[in-house]
Write a protein that holds these residues in place. Structure first.
Motif, PDB file in Angstrom:
ATOM      1  N   PHE A   1       7.979   1.764  -2.328  1.00  0.00           N
ATOM      2  CA  PHE A   1       7.535   0.517  -2.952  1.00  0.00           C
ATOM      3  C   PHE A   1       8.719  -0.423  -3.167  1.00  0.00           C
ATOM      4  CE2 PHE A   1       6.695  -2.007  -6.791  1.00  0.00           C
ATOM      5  CZ  PHE A   1       5.541  -2.665  -6.399  1.00  0.00           C
ATOM      6  N   LYS A   2       9.820   0.115  -3.698  1.00  0.00           N
ATOM      7  CA  LYS A   2      11.018  -0.688  -3.957  1.00  0.00           C
ATOM      8  C   LYS A   2      11.566  -1.284  -2.659  1.00  0.00           C
ATOM      9  CE  LYS A   2      14.987   1.263  -4.825  1.00  0.00           C
ATOM     10  NZ  LYS A   2      16.074   2.016  -5.413  1.00  0.00           N
ATOM     11  N   ALA A   3      11.627  -0.475  -1.609  1.00  0.00           N
ATOM     12  CA  ALA A   3      12.144  -0.958  -0.328  1.00  0.00           C
ATOM     13  C   ALA A   3      11.243  -2.046   0.262  1.00  0.00           C
ATOM     14  CB  ALA A   3      12.274   0.210   0.652  1.00  0.00           C
ATOM     15  N   GLU A   4       9.937  -1.850   0.157  1.00  0.00           N
ATOM     16  CA  GLU A   4       8.993  -2.838   0.696  1.00  0.00           C
ATOM     17  C   GLU A   4       9.052  -4.147  -0.092  1.00  0.00           C
ATOM     18  OE1 GLU A   4       6.832  -2.572   3.530  1.00  0.00           O
ATOM     19  OE2 GLU A   4       8.275  -0.949   3.855  1.00  0.00           O
TER      20      GLU A   4
ATOM     21  N   LYS B   1       0.837  -1.197   0.000  1.00  0.00           N
ATOM     22  CA  LYS B   1       0.000   0.000   0.000  1.00  0.00           C
ATOM     23  C   LYS B   1       0.876   1.253   0.000  1.00  0.00           C
ATOM     24  CE  LYS B   1      -3.812   2.175   2.419  1.00  0.00           C
ATOM     25  NZ  LYS B   1      -4.703   2.134   3.562  1.00  0.00           N
ATOM     26  N   THR B   2       1.094   1.786  -1.202  1.00  0.00           N
ATOM     27  CA  THR B   2       1.814   3.050  -1.364  1.00  0.00           C
ATOM     28  C   THR B   2       1.150   3.816  -2.498  1.00  0.00           C
ATOM     29  OG1 THR B   2       3.362   2.204  -3.021  1.00  0.00           O
ATOM     30  CG2 THR B   2       4.053   2.042  -0.727  1.00  0.00           C
ATOM     31  N   SER B   3       1.535   5.060  -2.641  1.00  0.00           N
ATOM     32  CA  SER B   3       1.041   5.800  -3.798  1.00  0.00           C
ATOM     33  C   SER B   3       2.040   5.604  -4.937  1.00  0.00           C
ATOM     34  CB  SER B   3       0.892   7.288  -3.462  1.00  0.00           C
ATOM     35  OG  SER B   3       2.143   7.920  -3.454  1.00  0.00           O
ATOM     36  N   LEU B   4       1.629   5.948  -6.137  1.00  0.00           N
ATOM     37  CA  LEU B   4       2.504   5.780  -7.297  1.00  0.00           C
ATOM     38  C   LEU B   4       3.748   6.648  -7.214  1.00  0.00           C
ATOM     39  CD1 LEU B   4      -0.119   5.656 -10.162  1.00  0.00           C
ATOM     40  CD2 LEU B   4       1.293   3.787  -9.336  1.00  0.00           C
ATOM     41  N   LYS B   5       3.629   7.792  -6.563  1.00  0.00           N
ATOM     42  CA  LYS B   5       4.753   8.729  -6.470  1.00  0.00           C
ATOM     43  C   LYS B   5       5.831   8.260  -5.484  1.00  0.00           C
ATOM     44  CE  LYS B   5       2.063  12.834  -7.679  1.00  0.00           C
ATOM     45  NZ  LYS B   5       1.020  12.167  -8.363  1.00  0.00           N
TER      46      LYS B   5
END
Length: 174
Positions: free
Chosen positions: A158-161, A149-153
């Motif tokens: 996202f990469k770290a998760e 659950k992240t935003s596109l920006k």
């Protein structure tokens, strides 16, 4: 216009059938190949995914990125496949040969990087033969095995998760 509505309903029915028949595999295999589906109307930086693939030890020749655009644009990046609604037929059929080839590839992981509720993108995610599907929080949680659950920006988050969870699941090749 009426036919377009019938076609969309036919594709939604096919999507629900695919998702209800989906078997989640719990293989303990490492990720060596990666496919990426993205909405180029939301994110147009392909280089981010090359960095992500490198981060999880996927070789550049084992990475395949395809992009979707609601409009047919000729000036899009030509080094990878870009498709639009005209590449889809009734009952979830795919008219584009390159797109069908992407779907038939048995990727170790597939990243669905889009937020907009686009039927064609959801169909591609569902039809993909990828072993493990990763995505951003969407309206239908049945599409992906791992939802971040992240935003596109917030691509760095996202990469770290993705790296963190793939490490926990022991899916990153050393």
């Amino acid at each position: 216009m009426i036919l377009k509505g019938f076609k969309e309903k036919s594709n939604k029915k096919h999507l629900n059938k695919l998702l209800s028949q989906r078997k989640v595999s719990v293989a303990d295999s490492k990720i060596e190949s990666l496919g990426v589906i993205l909405n180029i109307d939301e994110v147009d930086d392909f280089e981010l995914f090359r960095i992500l693939a490198n981060n999880i030890n996927v070789r550049p020749n084992r990475l395949k990125i395809i992009a979707y655009s609601a409009n047919k644009k000729e000036n899009l990046s030509t080094w990878d496949d870009c498709f639009n609604p005209k590449d889809f037929g009734w009952k979830g059929t795919i008219k584009n040969v390159e797109l069908q080839s992407f779907l038939n590839t048995n990727f170790d992981a597939l990243i669905s990087y889009y937020i907009n509720d686009v039927l064609e993108l959801k169909l591609l995610t569902a039809k993909s033969k990828a072993q493990f599907k990763i995505g951003i929080l969407q309206t239908d949680a049945r599409l992906n095995d791992l939802i971040i659950k992240t935003s596109l920006k917030e691509f760095d988050v996202f990469k770290a998760e993705v790296h963190k969870y793939l490490t926990i699941l022991n899916k990153i090749k050393k």
